[in-house]
Design an enzyme around this catalytic site. Structure first.
Site, mmCIF file in Angstrom:
data_model
loop_
_atom_site.group_PDB
_atom_site.id
_atom_site.type_symbol
_atom_site.label_atom_id
_atom_site.label_comp_id
_atom_site.label_asym_id
_atom_site.label_seq_id
_atom_site.Cartn_x
_atom_site.Cartn_y
_atom_site.Cartn_z
ATOM 1 N N HIS A 150 0.847 -1.206 0.000
ATOM 2 C CA HIS A 150 0.000 0.000 0.000
ATOM 3 C C HIS A 150 0.875 1.246 0.000
ATOM 4 O O HIS A 150 2.054 1.187 0.326
ATOM 5 C CB HIS A 150 -0.913 0.033 1.239
ATOM 6 C CG HIS A 150 -2.120 -0.850 1.109
ATOM 7 N ND1 HIS A 150 -2.107 -2.176 1.482
ATOM 8 C CD2 HIS A 150 -3.368 -0.599 0.631
ATOM 9 C CE1 HIS A 150 -3.306 -2.706 1.253
ATOM 10 N NE2 HIS A 150 -4.095 -1.772 0.730
ATOM 11 N N LYS A 154 -0.641 5.056 4.335
ATOM 12 C CA LYS A 154 -1.574 4.156 5.044
ATOM 13 C C LYS A 154 -1.159 4.023 6.505
ATOM 14 O O LYS A 154 0.020 3.866 6.819
ATOM 15 C CB LYS A 154 -1.611 2.781 4.361
ATOM 16 C CG LYS A 154 -2.660 1.860 4.968
ATOM 17 C CD LYS A 154 -2.973 0.685 4.082
ATOM 18 C CE LYS A 154 -3.949 -0.285 4.742
ATOM 19 N NZ LYS A 154 -5.243 0.327 5.058
HETATM 20 P P1 NAD Z 1 -7.587 9.929 4.614
HETATM 21 O O1 NAD Z 1 -6.638 10.081 5.770
HETATM 22 O O2 NAD Z 1 -7.262 10.567 3.316
HETATM 23 O O3 NAD Z 1 -9.030 10.461 5.032
HETATM 24 C C1 NAD Z 1 -9.589 10.253 6.306
HETATM 25 C C2 NAD Z 1 -10.453 11.456 6.593
HETATM 26 O O4 NAD Z 1 -11.200 11.208 7.790
HETATM 27 C C3 NAD Z 1 -9.631 12.737 6.835
HETATM 28 O O5 NAD Z 1 -10.111 13.769 5.984
HETATM 29 C C4 NAD Z 1 -9.911 13.054 8.296
HETATM 30 O O6 NAD Z 1 -9.980 14.451 8.529
HETATM 31 C C5 NAD Z 1 -11.275 12.422 8.496
HETATM 32 N N1 NAD Z 1 -11.545 12.200 9.915
HETATM 33 C C6 NAD Z 1 -10.700 11.738 10.862
HETATM 34 N N2 NAD Z 1 -11.294 11.761 12.074
HETATM 35 C C7 NAD Z 1 -12.545 12.241 11.868
HETATM 36 C C8 NAD Z 1 -13.648 12.529 12.738
HETATM 37 N N3 NAD Z 1 -13.561 12.323 14.055
HETATM 38 N N4 NAD Z 1 -14.774 13.026 12.192
HETATM 39 C C9 NAD Z 1 -14.865 13.223 10.867
HETATM 40 N N5 NAD Z 1 -13.858 13.005 9.996
HETATM 41 C C10 NAD Z 1 -12.708 12.514 10.504
HETATM 42 O O7 NAD Z 1 -7.793 8.365 4.459
HETATM 43 P P2 NAD Z 1 -8.404 7.563 3.203
HETATM 44 O O8 NAD Z 1 -7.306 7.062 2.341
HETATM 45 O O9 NAD Z 1 -9.525 8.338 2.608
HETATM 46 O O10 NAD Z 1 -8.979 6.273 3.950
HETATM 47 C C11 NAD Z 1 -9.982 6.419 4.948
HETATM 48 C C12 NAD Z 1 -10.226 5.041 5.600
HETATM 49 O O11 NAD Z 1 -10.761 4.134 4.638
HETATM 50 C C13 NAD Z 1 -8.944 4.377 6.145
HETATM 51 O O12 NAD Z 1 -9.273 3.653 7.308
HETATM 52 C C14 NAD Z 1 -8.552 3.426 5.029
HETATM 53 O O13 NAD Z 1 -7.762 2.336 5.472
HETATM 54 C C15 NAD Z 1 -9.920 2.979 4.574
HETATM 55 N N6 NAD Z 1 -10.028 2.464 3.215
HETATM 56 C C16 NAD Z 1 -10.887 1.424 3.057
HETATM 57 C C17 NAD Z 1 -11.120 0.930 1.803
HETATM 58 C C18 NAD Z 1 -12.143 -0.176 1.649
HETATM 59 O O14 NAD Z 1 -12.430 -0.603 0.522
HETATM 60 N N7 NAD Z 1 -12.742 -0.646 2.758
HETATM 61 C C19 NAD Z 1 -10.466 1.464 0.685
HETATM 62 C C20 NAD Z 1 -9.597 2.532 0.886
HETATM 63 C C21 NAD Z 1 -9.395 3.037 2.166
#
Ligand code: NAD
Length: 260
Positions: A150, A154
């Site tokens: 990744h 991450k």
């Molecule tokens: P990222 O860090 O770009 O975005 C996360 C966002 O969440 C940030 O903008 C942050 O400000 C916000 N956030 C954090 N705490 C918060 C709160 N208390 N209230 C509201 N917003 C809050 O991360 P990303 O790459 O977009 O990934 C997000 C999540 O999704 C991660 O856990 C990642 O591992 C997961 N993910 C899952 C899949 C899937 O298919 N299940 C795919 C990609 C990413």
């Protein structure tokens, strides 16, 4: 259908906002981010590179009140807050790296509301999980090693998908294998039955998973490569359309795809 997105300023959230705004059948009622975010008040659509969309707001029960489905791709602390503020909306979450207490809360919520939490929303990975369970059932003596790659940003390792692949091995074999994360030092001979995990981090890799089944004289390699985050976004939106209006329960992407 009314949708609220939590984590709307993140990498996944921005793509989600753009896809929702492009779909006439969906209404984005709230785009939530952290209460201390400098982006509060900015246009969620503009941030996602498209027109329209509500202003980014702090996560709160008022913000989520008008949603039929809440989609959370944030961080574990964000999902905890989503669970605090959720009313009766169905929940779709892809947030990974959850502590056991948050996983317990998701299970408890599913007793009264519709919940779909998946470590990977790609339909290809859903098929891979099936293949891994079948292959490990057919080859009970094969040594299983899971390698995942990744991007450097991450936050958790091994990935939620790698752990889900480990669970597919367990399901295929009907056992709870020992999970070994990386190896170093004098490890001794590899015990039978354990599952090895290896997490590579770097660059902008969207997500790659490989499952090796290593036997005497031959090996099988099953794998999946995500080329764009859009695949997860489209999977999550397909799940959101499917789950709207459903009764309480803990649903899976297999249910959405009709594989169950
Ligand atoms: P990222 O860090 O770009 O975005 C996360 C966002 O969440 C940030 O903008 C942050 O400000 C916000 N956030 C954090 N705490 C918060 C709160 N208390 N209230 C509201 N917003 C809050 O991360 P990303 O790459 O977009 O990934 C997000 C999540 O999704 C991660 O856990 C990642 O591992 C997961 N993910 C899952 C899949 C899937 O298919 N299940 C795919 C990609 C990413």
């Amino acid at each position: 259908m009314n949708i609220a997105v939590v984590g709307a300023a993140g990498r996944m959230g921005r793509l989600m906002v753009a896809e929702i705004l492009a779909d006439d059948a969906l209404t984005l009622v709230a785009a939530c981010t952290r209460a201390d975010s400098p982006l509060l008040g900015a246009s969620s659509g503009e941030l996602a590179g498209v027109r329209g969309g509500p202003a980014l707001c702090a996560l709160s029960s008022e913000a989520l009140a008008g949603a039929d489905v809440v989609i959370d791709f944030s961080l574990p602390a964000g999902l905890e807050q989503t669970l605090d503020f959720l009313g009766d909306a169905a929940l779709i979450t892809g947030t990974t790296g959850l502590p056991a207490a948050t996983a317990d809360r998701l299970r408890a919520r599913a007793e009264r509301h519709a919940v779909l939490a998946a470590a990977n929303f790609s339909t290809g990975v859903t098929v891979l999980l099936d293949l891994v369970a079948r292959a490990t059932a057919a080859l009970p003596d094969a040594d299983v090693e899971i390698v995942e790659r990744h991007h450097r940003l991450k936050q958790d390792a091994p990935s939620g998908t790698a752990l889900a692949l480990g669970q597919a091995v367990a399901a295929g074999r009907g056992t709870s294998p020992a999970l070994v994360h990386g190896r170093s030092g004098h490890t001794g001979v590899r015990p039978r039955g354990e599952v090895g995990f290896h997490a590579l981090r770097g660059g902008d890799v969207v997500g790659e998973h490989e499952v090796y089944l290593l036997s005497q004289g031959e090996r099988i390699l099953l794998g999946h490569t995500a080329q764009s985050r859009l695949t997860f976004v489209q999977g999550a939106l397909r799940a959101a359309r499917w789950i709207a209006g459903r009764g309480p329960g803990r649903y899976t992407l297999r249910d959405v795809l009709g594989l169950s």
